[in-house]
Write a protein that holds these residues in place. Sequence first.
Motif, PDB file in Angstrom:
ATOM      1  N   VAL A 255       0.819  -1.202   0.000  1.00  0.00           N
ATOM      2  CA  VAL A 255       0.000   0.000   0.000  1.00  0.00           C
ATOM      3  C   VAL A 255       0.860   1.263   0.000  1.00  0.00           C
ATOM      4  CG1 VAL A 255      -1.771   1.296   1.244  1.00  0.00           C
ATOM      5  CG2 VAL A 255      -1.897  -1.190   1.154  1.00  0.00           C
ATOM      6  N   SER A 256       1.957   1.246   0.752  1.00  0.00           N
ATOM      7  CA  SER A 256       2.813   2.431   0.830  1.00  0.00           C
ATOM      8  C   SER A 256       3.609   2.645  -0.447  1.00  0.00           C
ATOM      9  CB  SER A 256       3.772   2.312   2.010  1.00  0.00           C
ATOM     10  OG  SER A 256       4.726   1.274   1.773  1.00  0.00           O
ATOM     11  N   GLY A 257       3.874   1.543  -1.158  1.00  0.00           N
ATOM     12  CA  GLY A 257       4.730   1.635  -2.337  1.00  0.00           C
ATOM     13  C   GLY A 257       6.192   1.776  -1.992  1.00  0.00           C
ATOM     14  N   SER A 346       1.447   1.474  -5.034  1.00  0.00           N
ATOM     15  CA  SER A 346       0.713   2.690  -4.699  1.00  0.00           C
ATOM     16  C   SER A 346       1.547   3.889  -5.118  1.00  0.00           C
ATOM     17  CB  SER A 346       0.452   2.730  -3.192  1.00  0.00           C
ATOM     18  OG  SER A 346       0.123   4.036  -2.792  1.00  0.00           O
ATOM     19  N   PHE A 347       0.891   4.994  -5.464  1.00  0.00           N
ATOM     20  CA  PHE A 347       1.613   6.196  -5.838  1.00  0.00           C
ATOM     21  C   PHE A 347       1.598   7.222  -4.707  1.00  0.00           C
ATOM     22  CE2 PHE A 347       1.062   4.187  -9.822  1.00  0.00           C
ATOM     23  CZ  PHE A 347       2.098   4.635 -10.622  1.00  0.00           C
ATOM     24  N   SER A 348       1.408   6.759  -3.454  1.00  0.00           N
ATOM     25  CA  SER A 348       1.307   7.664  -2.327  1.00  0.00           C
ATOM     26  C   SER A 348       2.632   8.342  -1.999  1.00  0.00           C
ATOM     27  CB  SER A 348       0.808   6.912  -1.089  1.00  0.00           C
ATOM     28  OG  SER A 348       1.717   5.892  -0.734  1.00  0.00           O
ATOM     29  N   ARG A 349       3.744   7.747  -2.348  1.00  0.00           N
ATOM     30  CA  ARG A 349       5.033   8.349  -1.992  1.00  0.00           C
ATOM     31  C   ARG A 349       5.992   8.362  -3.189  1.00  0.00           C
ATOM     32  NH1 ARG A 349       9.141   5.248  -0.792  1.00  0.00           N
ATOM     33  NH2 ARG A 349       9.885   6.645   0.822  1.00  0.00           N
ATOM     34  N   ILE A 350       5.430   8.520  -4.396  1.00  0.00           N
ATOM     35  CA  ILE A 350       6.242   8.485  -5.603  1.00  0.00           C
ATOM     36  C   ILE A 350       6.325   9.876  -6.232  1.00  0.00           C
ATOM     37  CG2 ILE A 350       6.387   7.575  -7.956  1.00  0.00           C
ATOM     38  CD1 ILE A 350       5.105   5.036  -6.950  1.00  0.00           C
ATOM     39  N   SER A 351       7.538  10.330  -6.546  1.00  0.00           N
ATOM     40  CA  SER A 351       7.721  11.566  -7.290  1.00  0.00           C
ATOM     41  C   SER A 351       7.726  11.232  -8.777  1.00  0.00           C
ATOM     42  CB  SER A 351       9.046  12.229  -6.903  1.00  0.00           C
ATOM     43  OG  SER A 351       9.015  12.654  -5.562  1.00  0.00           O
ATOM     44  N   ILE A 357       9.264   8.069 -12.884  1.00  0.00           N
ATOM     45  CA  ILE A 357       8.935   7.806 -11.485  1.00  0.00           C
ATOM     46  C   ILE A 357      10.236   7.659 -10.701  1.00  0.00           C
ATOM     47  CG2 ILE A 357       7.842   6.186  -9.892  1.00  0.00           C
ATOM     48  CD1 ILE A 357       5.960   5.418 -12.204  1.00  0.00           C
ATOM     49  N   ILE A 358      10.350   8.407  -9.612  1.00  0.00           N
ATOM     50  CA  ILE A 358      11.562   8.368  -8.789  1.00  0.00           C
ATOM     51  C   ILE A 358      11.178   7.916  -7.379  1.00  0.00           C
ATOM     52  CG2 ILE A 358      13.541   9.659  -7.935  1.00  0.00           C
ATOM     53  CD1 ILE A 358      12.988  11.739 -10.114  1.00  0.00           C
ATOM     54  N   GLN A 359      11.794   6.840  -6.915  1.00  0.00           N
ATOM     55  CA  GLN A 359      11.549   6.341  -5.567  1.00  0.00           C
ATOM     56  C   GLN A 359      12.873   6.103  -4.849  1.00  0.00           C
ATOM     57  OE1 GLN A 359       8.645   3.072  -6.941  1.00  0.00           O
ATOM     58  NE2 GLN A 359       8.042   3.488  -4.827  1.00  0.00           N
TER      59      GLN A 359
END
Length: 449
Positions: A255-257, A346-351, A357-359
Amino acid sequence: MRFVLLILLLTSAFCARADMLLSLQAYENKQYAEAKAGFEKLLPLGNAEAAFNLAVMAYYGEGQEASIEQALTYFLLAEKLQQPQVTETLRRVYQEASPAQREAAEEAATKAFSAVIVKQDAKAYQLSREQGPAQVSTPMPDIPDDVSRKNPFGYIVLQFLVDGNGRVQVVDAVDGFPEGAFDSYTFRAMRRWQYEATGKPHLMSVKLNFWVQGSMDARSANRVLNHQNLWQYAQLGSSRSQEMLGSVLNLISMVSGALVYIDSDLAEPQSAPDLSAWFETKKLEVNMSSLEGRVSVQTNEQGEIVRLLDVSSLHKPEPEKILGLKVKGAAAGIFELTKNINQDRSFSRISKRDGIIIQQYLPVHAMLTPGFWWKKAAVNGDRRAQRILGAQREDWQFYLLQQQDPMAMAWHGARLILDGERTEGVTLLEHAKTAGYKPAADLIAVLAQ
């Protein structure tokens, strides 16, 4: 100084569910024969605590004649299985033993270690050796509102049989959290799934994720982790809690990604950790004209990419053109840059900028990974955890087959039939059917015609 058996005291509700705890409970009640038999059953799983406990019982003659040689054998086995407390005890017992006893114990320990089924370097288990057929229509299950309110987030891992016409005929859940919450709705939906018709059956597996948008944040994730003292009971040794904790961490990661990596220098958390960092969002940007695929990189304190860690999924540009680029908003760390690759996150914490996409990878202790707790639970005798690992690793699958687990026999039997080993496959399916595993009868109906 008396050696102390590795005993974990829990409530009887947990003791009733785990072989390790049942054995410890039997020892506490001085039922030594039962305790010894229970510990011995855990040795093929590489359970270091079971080996240590058998050594203590042999040393003090609990339920048997005291034997330095047998105690030394089990202490040596515990050392081979990397039991963290055995070193000093082993040294003392080794000094007490005669040269002949040492030689015999070392030979016996080597033999016992070779009989351990669960290995560190086990191969991945594949339900099928063939590529599955292409999807035509695979609608997600329709989860009723009352079920979603009660279980706003979860997942389910399934294995299933697709017939030659591309229809799903047999399906069962290997793992899921909350356990059983989405099974009936998922099974019903999968009956409507359609794959490319190939004229022959295929075995396949899939993981489906469920969550109501915004239903989990850092606070609710920490609450789930602490629910009913889950972390504490898992640390104390409840195999059921350990299995559940593995699934909870798997869910929170989904869920958090969050992307994580194990940092061996981190201290072991003594209490339930705070996972707020898994949900934090940083504004990160990279000035790159083109990117296709995925690449993992390491940056310095200024955010400059100084090292390429994984370029196996990078299609464009050439790897050397990425070195020296700056990830704006980043300090020293490990990052993943992705574009044009399907993501189940999930895209909740993705720039994300310009489609890139940067993680950032977060360093964690091994105890914050699902596999750590699933393995703990499995070696302590939890069958559900063993099945989860059996779907991933050959050694656990072999152990389940050796134990005549109905689910393992049924699906491995189906695999054997499709691999051309029909006699052996049908035999396994018949055994699973006799044991009362209903999908086995359905698999026979489709495959054994």
